[in-house]
Write a protein that holds these residues in place. Structure first.
Motif, mmCIF file in Angstrom:
data_model
loop_
_atom_site.group_PDB
_atom_site.id
_atom_site.type_symbol
_atom_site.label_atom_id
_atom_site.label_comp_id
_atom_site.label_asym_id
_atom_site.label_seq_id
_atom_site.Cartn_x
_atom_site.Cartn_y
_atom_site.Cartn_z
ATOM 1 N N UNK B 63 0.842 -1.204 0.000
ATOM 2 C CA UNK B 63 0.000 0.000 0.000
ATOM 3 C C UNK B 63 0.871 1.246 0.000
ATOM 4 N N UNK B 64 0.556 2.190 -0.881
ATOM 5 C CA UNK B 64 1.264 3.471 -0.962
ATOM 6 C C UNK B 64 0.255 4.603 -0.925
ATOM 7 N N UNK B 65 0.704 5.739 -0.432
ATOM 8 C CA UNK B 65 -0.184 6.901 -0.443
ATOM 9 C C UNK B 65 0.630 8.172 -0.518
ATOM 10 N N UNK B 66 0.000 9.206 -1.006
ATOM 11 C CA UNK B 66 0.636 10.505 -1.068
ATOM 12 C C UNK B 66 -0.407 11.560 -0.723
ATOM 13 N N UNK B 67 -0.062 12.443 0.184
ATOM 14 C CA UNK B 67 -0.969 13.531 0.556
ATOM 15 C C UNK B 67 -0.245 14.850 0.387
ATOM 16 N N UNK B 68 -0.918 15.783 -0.196
ATOM 17 C CA UNK B 68 -0.307 17.079 -0.409
ATOM 18 C C UNK B 68 -1.290 18.135 0.068
ATOM 19 N N UNK B 69 -0.870 18.879 1.079
ATOM 20 C CA UNK B 69 -1.774 19.874 1.669
ATOM 21 C C UNK B 69 -1.151 21.255 1.557
ATOM 22 N N UNK B 70 -1.860 22.168 0.955
ATOM 23 C CA UNK B 70 -1.375 23.544 0.900
ATOM 24 C C UNK B 70 -2.368 24.463 1.590
ATOM 25 N N UNK B 71 -1.872 25.218 2.550
ATOM 26 C CA UNK B 71 -2.726 26.161 3.281
ATOM 27 C C UNK B 71 -2.831 27.468 2.506
ATOM 28 N N UNK B 72 -3.956 28.134 2.692
ATOM 29 C CA UNK B 72 -4.115 29.445 2.097
ATOM 30 C C UNK B 72 -3.320 30.489 2.865
ATOM 31 N N UNK B 73 -2.908 31.536 2.183
ATOM 32 C CA UNK B 73 -2.264 32.657 2.875
ATOM 33 C C UNK B 73 -3.317 33.378 3.721
ATOM 34 N N UNK B 74 -2.895 33.994 4.835
ATOM 35 C CA UNK B 74 -3.872 34.639 5.727
ATOM 36 C C UNK B 74 -4.734 35.680 5.019
ATOM 37 N N UNK B 75 -4.202 36.287 3.979
ATOM 38 C CA UNK B 75 -4.959 37.328 3.277
ATOM 39 C C UNK B 75 -6.030 36.742 2.341
ATOM 40 N N UNK B 76 -5.996 35.423 2.120
ATOM 41 C CA UNK B 76 -6.907 34.829 1.132
ATOM 42 C C UNK B 76 -8.147 34.240 1.788
ATOM 43 N N UNK B 77 -9.101 33.802 0.943
ATOM 44 C CA UNK B 77 -10.307 33.126 1.440
ATOM 45 C C UNK B 77 -10.106 31.615 1.525
ATOM 46 N N UNK B 78 -8.909 31.155 1.113
ATOM 47 C CA UNK B 78 -8.646 29.710 1.071
ATOM 48 C C UNK B 78 -8.133 29.249 2.426
ATOM 49 N N UNK B 79 -8.810 28.256 2.993
ATOM 50 C CA UNK B 79 -8.313 27.655 4.218
ATOM 51 C C UNK B 79 -7.220 26.644 3.865
ATOM 52 N N UNK B 80 -7.564 25.649 3.079
ATOM 53 C CA UNK B 80 -6.561 24.665 2.661
ATOM 54 C C UNK B 80 -7.065 23.869 1.468
ATOM 55 N N UNK B 81 -6.103 23.325 0.745
ATOM 56 C CA UNK B 81 -6.407 22.435 -0.380
ATOM 57 C C UNK B 81 -5.659 21.138 -0.154
ATOM 58 N N UNK B 82 -6.394 20.040 -0.171
ATOM 59 C CA UNK B 82 -5.778 18.732 0.053
ATOM 60 C C UNK B 82 -5.962 17.872 -1.182
ATOM 61 N N UNK B 83 -4.824 17.446 -1.755
ATOM 62 C CA UNK B 83 -4.863 16.492 -2.852
ATOM 63 C C UNK B 83 -4.212 15.207 -2.383
#
Lengths: 280, 280
Positions: B63-83
Motif C-alpha cells: 500500500x502506498x499513499x501521497x498527501x499534499x496539503x497547501x494552506x491558504x495565505x492569511x490574506x486569502x479566502x482559502x483555508x486549505x487544499x488537500x490532494x
C-alpha cells in the motif's frame, strides 16, 4: 377489547380513502388507527380545518381531495397531524392518487417529524416518500444524528426496500425536499411494469406496509411519546426551523399540485386555511 | 504563454498520480493545474505536511499513499487544499486506487467547499463523489440554497451522469457523509462490467471529466474568488461548523481506511498531522 373498538371507530371517522387501491387503503387505515389509539387523547377531537375544505373538488368534478388536520392539545408534544388524499382523473383514462400522512411535534421536544407520501399515477408504478425529518442541522448536532438515525439502524428499512429489483431511487425535483429529509429517508420509485415476479399491490402489502408501520411505531414510541429536555434558546431555534419546514413543505408540495388540479381559487383557499392552522 | 508554462510546471510538482488510470491522471493534473493557475498566489508555496507524510507505504510495501496539503495565505479566502491518492494491491491481483481533491474556504466567506473523490477497485467499476458542500443549514438559509444550488442549475450535472445506463446512485455507509453533502451532490457507482457500449475510461473522459472541470470552474469563480459579506457572529458559526466538517470528514474517510491499509501506527501519524494542519 373496548379500547380497540373505540379506536378503530374513531379512526374510520377520521378519514377514509375511497379512491386508493385496496392495500394502500388498508395501510392508511391501520396507520391512522395506530395514531388515534396512541395519540387520540393528545389531539383536538375534530378537524381544525373549515368543513368545506375537508372535502373539495374542481369545477369539472375530475379532481377530488380530502384533508384532515388535527391539532395537538396544548399539554401535548403534538403540534398537528395532517392526513389527506388527492384523486384526479387523467386524460389517459387512468388516475393520479396521492395519499399523505404527516405529523409535526412542538418545540417542547426536538424529536423528528413523521412524513409519509404515496403518489400513484399508474396501476404499475408508485413513488414513496417515507422519513423521520430531522429538527436540527445534523452537522452541528452529531449526537442527534447518532441518537435518532445511526443507533436506531433506520437505514436498514431503506436498504431492504432498495434491494428489490422493482425499486429505484427517486429524486425530488425540489432541492428543498432533498435538503429537509434525513440521511435514512426512503425516496423511491416502484415500477412493476416489467416485473415477472411481483405486482405493485404485493410490494405495498409485503414490503412498504411493514416498513411504514415499523417507522410509525418507532416515531410514536421514541419521538412523539418520549420526553426530551429542551431549553428556552433551543425551543426558539426549533420553533423557527419548524416554521420554515411547515410553510415550505406546503408551498413545495400542495402549492405546486393544487392549482394545477383544482384551479387557482380553490387552491388559494386551501393553502391559506392550511397555513393559518400551521402558523397559529 | 508564460503564465501557462509556469502553472503547469508548478502543478506537476504539486502532485503526480503514478497508479491512477490514464484518464483519471489526466483529469487530476488538469484540475490541479487549474487550481494552481487560479489560486497559486493565494497559497503557501509548499506542502504544510511533514515531508515523511507526503509519501508513505505500509510495511509489506503493498500500500502506498501521497498527501499534499497547501494552506491558504492569511490574506486569502482559502483555508486549505488537500490532494492525495491511495494505492493498494488487492489479494485478488487487482488494486484499489483512491484519488481525492478537496478545497476548504475560511470563515471570511460562506461559499461552499469543493469535494472530489474517485474510488476505483476494479478495472470496470468506480465510485465518484463530487460536490460543493454547503456551509450552512439549508433549511434555515433558503437564500443560500437558492443562490448556490437552485439558480445555478447544479443538478443538471447529476442528471446528465445518472442518465447513463452504467451509472447508479451510491449510498455512503456513513450517514454523516450523506448529511454533509448538498442536495445536488453526485454520489454514483459507475459499472461497465456488463456494458456493450462504453468503457470506464470513456466515461471518465467523456462524462466525468467535463463535469468535474465545470464544477471546479464554478467553485473557483463563484466561491473561492468571489467576496461575500459575513459578519462576526456568522463567522463564528461558520468556523464552528467547518471545524466539525473537517475533523469528521477525516475521521469517516481516512480514519476508516488508513488503519486497514497501512496499520494503526502509520495511520495515527498521518491523521494526527492532518488534524493539526486542519485545526490551526
Amino acid at each position: 377489547s373496548r379500547r380497540k373498538v373505540h379506536c378503530s371507530s374513531a379512526s374510520s371517522k377520521l378519514m377514509e380513502f375511497p379512491y386508493a387501491s385496496a392495500p394502500i387503503k388498508k395501510l392508511m387505515l391501520e396507520l391512522l388507527s395506530t395514531v388515534d389509539d396512541k395519540l387520540g387523547s393528545s389531539l383536538h377531537p375534530t378537524s381544525t380545518l373549515p368543513s368545506h375544505l375537508q372535502h373539495f373538488a374542481n369545477s369539472t368534478d375530475t379532481a377530488h381531495a380530502s384533508l384532515h388536520l388535527r391539532s395537538g392539545l396544548p399539554s401535548s408534544q403534538i403540534d398537528l397531524i395532517l392526513g389527506g388524499w388527492i384523486h384526479c382523473k387523467l386524460p389517459s383514462g387512468g388516475a393520479l392518487n396521492i395519499t399523505t400522512l404527516s405529523a409535526y411535534l412542538t418545540s417542547s421536544t426536538d424529536a423528528p417529524h413523521f412524513l409519509l407520501e404515496l403518489i400513484q399515477n399508474s396501476p404499475t408504478s408508485l413513488v414513496l416518500i417515507l422519513d423521520l425529518m430531522p429538527r436540527k442541522d445534523l452537522i452541528l448536532h452529531p449526537k442527534y444524528l447518532k441518537n435518532y438515525y445511526e443507533d436506531t439502524h433506520l437505514d436498514t428499512h431503506r436498504q431492504r426496500l432498495q434491494a428489490l429489483p422493482e425499486v429505484r431511487p427517486y429524486y425530488s425535483p425540489s432541492l428543498y425536499i432533498r435538503a429537509v429529509i434525513s440521511p435514512t429517508a426512503i425516496l423511491v420509485t416502484i415500477d412493476t411494469g416489467a416485473s415477472q415476479s411481483k405486482s405493485i399491490e404485493q410490494i405495498i402489502e409485503g414490503d412498504i406496509s411493514p416498513i411504514a408501520k415499523d417507522l410509525l411505531h418507532f416515531w410514536l414510541e421514541s419521538c412523539a411519546c418520549s420526553a426530551r429536555e429542551v431549553d428556552a434558546s433551543e425551543r426558539a431555534y426549533l420553533a423557527e426551523r419548524d416554521r420554515v419546514i411547515k410553510n415550505k413543505t406546503i408551498e413545495v408540495d400542495l402549492g405546486s399540485s393544487l392549482p394545477r388540479l383544482f384551479g387557482q381559487e380553490i387552491a388559494d383557499g386551501v393553502l391559506d386555511a392550511l397555513k393559518e392552522c400551521y402558523n397559529k
